[in-house]
Write a protein that holds these residues in place. Structure first.
Motif, PDB file in Angstrom:
ATOM      1  N   LEU A  52       0.828  -1.214   0.000  1.00 35.87           N
ATOM      2  CA  LEU A  52       0.000   0.000   0.000  1.00 35.87           C
ATOM      3  C   LEU A  52       0.861   1.262   0.000  1.00 35.87           C
ATOM      4  CD1 LEU A  52      -2.742  -1.164   2.504  1.00 35.87           C
ATOM      5  CD2 LEU A  52      -2.980  -0.911   0.027  1.00 35.87           C
ATOM      6  N   ARG A  53       1.912   1.274   0.804  1.00 39.68           N
ATOM      7  CA  ARG A  53       2.804   2.449   0.822  1.00 39.68           C
ATOM      8  C   ARG A  53       3.472   2.657  -0.538  1.00 39.68           C
ATOM      9  NH1 ARG A  53       3.630   0.335   5.857  1.00 39.68           N
ATOM     10  NH2 ARG A  53       5.460  -0.850   5.226  1.00 39.68           N
ATOM     11  N   ARG A  54       3.934   1.568  -1.139  1.00 45.92           N
ATOM     12  CA  ARG A  54       4.609   1.671  -2.431  1.00 45.92           C
ATOM     13  C   ARG A  54       3.663   2.171  -3.523  1.00 45.92           C
ATOM     14  NH1 ARG A  54       6.124  -3.337  -3.134  1.00 45.92           N
ATOM     15  NH2 ARG A  54       4.557  -3.831  -4.675  1.00 45.92           N
ATOM     16  N   GLU A  66      -6.582   7.758  -0.803  1.00 39.95           N
ATOM     17  CA  GLU A  66      -7.729   7.029  -0.250  1.00 39.95           C
ATOM     18  C   GLU A  66      -8.294   6.037  -1.268  1.00 39.95           C
ATOM     19  OE1 GLU A  66     -12.217   8.115   1.139  1.00 39.95           O
ATOM     20  OE2 GLU A  66     -10.631   9.462   1.823  1.00 39.95           O
ATOM     21  N   GLY A  67      -8.416   6.479  -2.498  1.00 40.24           N
ATOM     22  CA  GLY A  67      -8.910   5.599  -3.551  1.00 40.24           C
ATOM     23  C   GLY A  67      -7.965   4.442  -3.813  1.00 40.24           C
ATOM     24  N   LEU A  68      -6.674   4.748  -3.874  1.00 39.08           N
ATOM     25  CA  LEU A  68      -5.673   3.691  -4.065  1.00 39.08           C
ATOM     26  C   LEU A  68      -5.718   2.686  -2.923  1.00 39.08           C
ATOM     27  CD1 LEU A  68      -2.633   5.750  -5.344  1.00 39.08           C
ATOM     28  CD2 LEU A  68      -3.789   3.908  -6.570  1.00 39.08           C
ATOM     29  N   GLU A  73      -6.472  -2.576  -1.205  1.00 36.44           N
ATOM     30  CA  GLU A  73      -6.920  -3.432  -0.099  1.00 36.44           C
ATOM     31  C   GLU A  73      -7.824  -4.535  -0.626  1.00 36.44           C
ATOM     32  OE1 GLU A  73      -8.701  -0.747   2.719  1.00 36.44           O
ATOM     33  OE2 GLU A  73      -6.831  -0.508   3.834  1.00 36.44           O
ATOM     34  N   ARG A  74      -8.675  -4.191  -1.559  1.00 41.65           N
ATOM     35  CA  ARG A  74      -9.592  -5.186  -2.133  1.00 41.65           C
ATOM     36  C   ARG A  74      -8.817  -6.238  -2.934  1.00 41.65           C
ATOM     37  NH1 ARG A  74     -13.812  -7.681  -0.773  1.00 41.65           N
ATOM     38  NH2 ARG A  74     -14.909  -8.450  -2.560  1.00 41.65           N
ATOM     39  N   VAL A  75      -7.885  -5.793  -3.746  1.00 47.80           N
ATOM     40  CA  VAL A  75      -7.062  -6.723  -4.530  1.00 47.80           C
ATOM     41  C   VAL A  75      -6.289  -7.649  -3.593  1.00 47.80           C
ATOM     42  CG1 VAL A  75      -5.054  -6.875  -6.080  1.00 47.80           C
ATOM     43  CG2 VAL A  75      -6.874  -5.218  -6.557  1.00 47.80           C
ATOM     44  N   ILE A  76      -5.684  -7.081  -2.568  1.00 49.75           N
ATOM     45  CA  ILE A  76      -4.911  -7.876  -1.603  1.00 49.75           C
ATOM     46  C   ILE A  76      -5.818  -8.859  -0.870  1.00 49.75           C
ATOM     47  CG2 ILE A  76      -3.596  -7.727   0.555  1.00 49.75           C
ATOM     48  CD1 ILE A  76      -2.470  -5.020  -0.559  1.00 49.75           C
ATOM     49  N   ARG A  80      -5.333 -12.828  -0.943  1.00 51.87           N
ATOM     50  CA  ARG A  80      -5.156 -13.576   0.304  1.00 51.87           C
ATOM     51  C   ARG A  80      -6.165 -14.725   0.378  1.00 51.87           C
ATOM     52  NH1 ARG A  80      -7.175 -10.578   4.262  1.00 51.87           N
ATOM     53  NH2 ARG A  80      -5.670  -8.915   3.930  1.00 51.87           N
ATOM     54  N   ARG A  81      -7.386 -14.469  -0.051  1.00 51.02           N
ATOM     55  CA  ARG A  81      -8.416 -15.516  -0.077  1.00 51.02           C
ATOM     56  C   ARG A  81      -7.996 -16.651  -1.017  1.00 51.02           C
ATOM     57  NH1 ARG A  81     -12.731 -17.075  -3.025  1.00 51.02           N
ATOM     58  NH2 ARG A  81     -12.380 -15.487  -4.609  1.00 51.02           N
TER      59      ARG A  81
END
Length: 90
Positions: A52-54, A66-68, A73-76, A80-81
């Motif tokens: 996320l930081r990168r 915020e959008g990124l 977060e959704r992609v990650i 993860r799932r």
């Protein structure tokens, strides 16, 4: 350009994104297998924070931080799932 031209352009971008997301998912499957073999937890908050930081640092906009954050977060979360599901299949 007309609205139809812009929509066609967006459709092409969506196809490319789909390919890249599926490619990322394949990577997640392999990572999940390795983590399972090494008895490493799937959830790695440090790694997720690093991603996320990168992404925020590398973005030139117009997406704001915020959008990124929400998008990645959704992609990650989905990767993860997938790591959990496929990693358990050996």
């Amino acid at each position: 350009m007309s609205i139809e031209d812009w929509r066609r352009r967006m459709d092409e971008i969506d196809r490319k994104l789909l390919g890249l997301l599926n490619e990322r998912s394949l990577c997640a499957i392999e990572i999940g297998k390795i983590k399972r073999a090494q008895n490493v937890p799937i959830y790695d908050p440090e790694r997720e924070g690093e991603i996320l930081r990168r992404m925020k640092a590398e973005s030139s906009g117009p997406l704001d931080e915020e959008g990124l954050q929400r998008l990645f977060e959704r992609v990650i979360d989905e990767c993860r799932r997938i790591e959990t599901i496929w990693g358990n299949r050996g």
